[in-house]
Scaffold this active site. Structure first.
Site, mmCIF file in Angstrom:
data_model
loop_
_atom_site.group_PDB
_atom_site.id
_atom_site.type_symbol
_atom_site.label_atom_id
_atom_site.label_comp_id
_atom_site.label_asym_id
_atom_site.label_seq_id
_atom_site.Cartn_x
_atom_site.Cartn_y
_atom_site.Cartn_z
ATOM 1 N N ARG A 1 0.778 -4.740 -10.415
ATOM 2 C CA ARG A 1 -0.180 -4.282 -11.424
ATOM 3 C C ARG A 1 0.315 -4.559 -12.840
ATOM 4 N NH1 ARG A 1 -0.002 1.712 -9.077
ATOM 5 N NH2 ARG A 1 0.416 0.450 -7.240
ATOM 6 N N LYS B 1 12.882 -1.737 -1.886
ATOM 7 C CA LYS B 1 12.000 -1.401 -0.759
ATOM 8 C C LYS B 1 12.799 -0.706 0.332
ATOM 9 C CE LYS B 1 8.247 -4.619 -1.273
ATOM 10 N NZ LYS B 1 7.232 -3.573 -1.399
HETATM 11 N N1 BES Z 1 3.762 -6.148 -2.609
HETATM 12 C C1 BES Z 1 3.637 -4.757 -2.372
HETATM 13 C C2 BES Z 1 2.414 -4.395 -1.536
HETATM 14 C C3 BES Z 1 2.400 -4.905 -0.119
HETATM 15 C C4 BES Z 1 2.870 -4.105 0.898
HETATM 16 C C5 BES Z 1 1.886 -6.147 0.175
HETATM 17 C C6 BES Z 1 2.830 -4.570 2.204
HETATM 18 C C7 BES Z 1 1.864 -6.613 1.459
HETATM 19 C C8 BES Z 1 2.318 -5.824 2.487
HETATM 20 C C9 BES Z 1 3.509 -4.001 -3.704
HETATM 21 O O1 BES Z 1 4.135 -4.577 -4.795
HETATM 22 C C10 BES Z 1 4.116 -2.670 -3.502
HETATM 23 O O2 BES Z 1 5.274 -2.606 -3.246
HETATM 24 N N2 BES Z 1 3.302 -1.637 -3.605
HETATM 25 C C11 BES Z 1 3.746 -0.299 -3.432
HETATM 26 C C12 BES Z 1 3.162 0.506 -4.549
HETATM 27 C C13 BES Z 1 3.727 1.867 -4.665
HETATM 28 C C14 BES Z 1 5.163 1.831 -5.107
HETATM 29 C C15 BES Z 1 2.880 2.629 -5.672
HETATM 30 C C16 BES Z 1 3.257 0.182 -2.088
HETATM 31 O O3 BES Z 1 2.160 -0.176 -1.680
HETATM 32 O O4 BES Z 1 4.008 0.904 -1.416
HETATM 33 ZN ZN ZN Z 2 6.195 -4.045 -4.991
#
Ligand code: BES
Ligand code: ZN
Ligand code: ZN
Length: 476
Positions: free
Chosen positions: A330, A255
């Site tokens: 997912r 992240k």
């Molecule tokens: N757990 C995150 C989504 C999330 C973001 C939850 C902020 C709560 C607060 C998820 O696994 C994620 O990282 N999603 C990515 C997807 C992308 C890489 C397609 C996102 O939303 O940036």
């Molecule tokens: Zn994620």
């Protein structure tokens, strides 16, 4: 746990809250003319929570309730008033109160007490000095049934458990610990629980869950809850699936800092919502057959971790090219959705903190919902959401979005484009179940950085009250 019970004003705790109609303060009994004049004076100043000392030197709060033809709005105002009165109760270090409906309006005490109780939460496990004790007793005098109070108790227990689970850091709440917590809930509420361990998950070839887990030092779990009362109203079950990522670093697609990882212990908010809703449904003995599936793991980088470019073979044998290891939710949900089909469900619904895109789109005020199920299901969930103020807004499932998930070398890729991120995530999942399907993305409302009335800071338990309300309506 707090005791909430029906009482009569004579046997109640000495400190009391009176709910009265703003338009008709005269319905308040046993007030002398001076007190009534004081209340009217406060009302004229738009003060709706009036604090007084009784002749016996006890605290009395008079709460002016405004009639509203929009029942949901009125219920929400009552919940918020409940949370405001709780702050005053706490300031007085009072541990038990009576709530008396002195108005001419029916059962307004229920949402009010719900607000008092939900606001009275703090995650204190890791504090060496506990702050003030929670309220231990709320007595209610109102024309409501004992069942209504039992339901309220069940809901509060479910919400608090969900908040606890979300607030627990991954150092405690591993996938294994999450399944243990669910086993405990199952024991208490008589829900059948099976936990599939890593070996079993391997033998089932759940490539999504195993792929995400590859970088982890801790094993994944897959927990199955089945609540099937003899008097169930439904023939085919509803299956809930909850995202149980106990910690999301993003994996090798780490992240991007700053701060984006700080609250990722909350990435099992979907698992908390569905497991604790099931717990509350069983505690309240709602006559409805529900099955709940929780795939769980953390998501981290390591020498073993799955990498962008990898191709996973999922539980249903479809192949997925991983283009971002941070789109992990997912992958674990997909396996669970395919697993759900064996139960021949009326509907499968997943709840997940799935995309930042959903949170960006509508913030913390509600969830994003989408799917291919018949409209009437969306209408039911919409109504339930309004009743309990856990609202959702429907996003489209137009097939054109599916184009964005095409991979050159596998059946699908786990990443859409820059646009419509919440939708492509949902549509990715649609590929993994043959059952009518609904997806609820709670990335926004699952976790709060500031308290919001009866929603405390941190895990909110969002989804527990929504699913409970929905199943309650279905079980009637
Ligand atoms: N757990 C995150 C989504 C999330 C973001 C939850 C902020 C709560 C607060 C998820 O696994 C994620 O990282 N999603 C990515 C997807 C992308 C890489 C397609 C996102 O939303 O940036
Ligand atoms: Zn994620
Ligand atoms: Zn995640």
């Amino acid at each position: 746990m707090k005791k909430i019970y029906l009482g009569s004003s004579k046997e109640m705790p000495n400190d009391k809250i009176y709910l009265f109609s703003k338009e008709k303060p005269e319905t308040l009994e046993n007030l002398d003319p001076k007190q009534l004049a004081f209340i009217k004076n406060q009302l004229a100043k738009e003060i709706s929570i009036i604090e007084m000392l009784s002749n016996e030197n006890r605290m009395e709060w008079f709460v002016a309730v405004e009639k509203n033809d929009d029942c949901q709005k009125m219920a929400e105002t009552l919940r918020i008033q409940g949370s405001k009165v709780l702050a005053k109760i706490k300031a007085q270090k009072i541990s038990s109160v009576g709530v008396i409906n002195s108005s001419n309006m029916d059962h307004i005490s229920l949402p009010f007490v719900e607000g008092v109780a939900l606001a009275d939460y703090k995650f204190e496990k890791y504090l060496t000095k506990k702050e003030d004790a929670p309220l231990n007793e709320i007595a209610i005098e109102d024309r409501i049934t004992p069942e209504a109070i039992e339901e309220l108790q069940a809901i509060i227990k479910g919400v608090f458990k969900a908040r606890d689970l979300v607030n627990e850091p991954q150092s405690f709440l591993s996938a294994t610990q999450l399944s243990k917590e669910i086993e405990e809930m199952g024991k208490e509420a008589r829900i059948k629980i099976s936990v599939l361990n890593k070996k079993k998950i391997e033998s089932l070839e759940m490539g999504g869950l195993l792929g995400v887990n590859k970088g982890s030092v801790a094993p994944p779990t897959f927990t199955i809850m089945e609540y099937k009362p003899k008097n169930a109203k439904n023939k085919k079950p509803i299956v809930f699936v909850g995202k149980g990522v106990v910690y999301d670093t993003g994996g090798l697609s780490l992240k991007p800092t700053p701060a984006s990882m700080d609250y990722m212990k909350s990435d099992m908010g979907g698992a908390a919502a569905v497991s604790c809703a099931t717990y509350a449904i069983a505690l309240a003995k709602l006559p409805y057959h529900v099955i709940t599936l929780i795939p769980a793991t953390d998501n981290r980088p390591s020498g073993e971790a799955y990498a962008p470019g990898d191709v996973l073979t999922m539980y249903n044998k479809k192949t997925v090219e991983v283009l971002n290891t941070d789109a992990e939710g997912r992958l674990i949900l997909a396996d669970a959705l395919s697993y759900a089909d064996q139960y021949k469900p009326e509907l499968v619904m997943d709840v997940a903190t799935l995309t930042g895109a959903a949170a960006i789109a509508i913030g913390t005020e509600g969830a994003v919902i989408m799917g291919n199920a018949e409209d009437r299901y969306f209408e039911e969930i919409d109504r339930a959401g309004y009743n309990v103020h856990e609202r959702s807004v429907r996003f489209p499932f137009w097939e054109e979005y599916g184009e964005m998930l095409k991979s050159d070398i596998a059946d699908l890729k786990n990443l859409g484009g820059r646009e419509a991120g919440a939708i492509t995530a949902g549509m990715f999942l649609e590929n993994f179940t043959e059952s009518p399907y609904i997806h609820l993305d709670i990335a926004g409302p699952a976790y709060l950085h500031n308290e919001n009335n009866y929603l405390t800071k941190g895990g909110t338990g969002f989804g527990v009250r929504l699913l409970f309300e929905w199943i309650k309506t279905r079980s009637k």
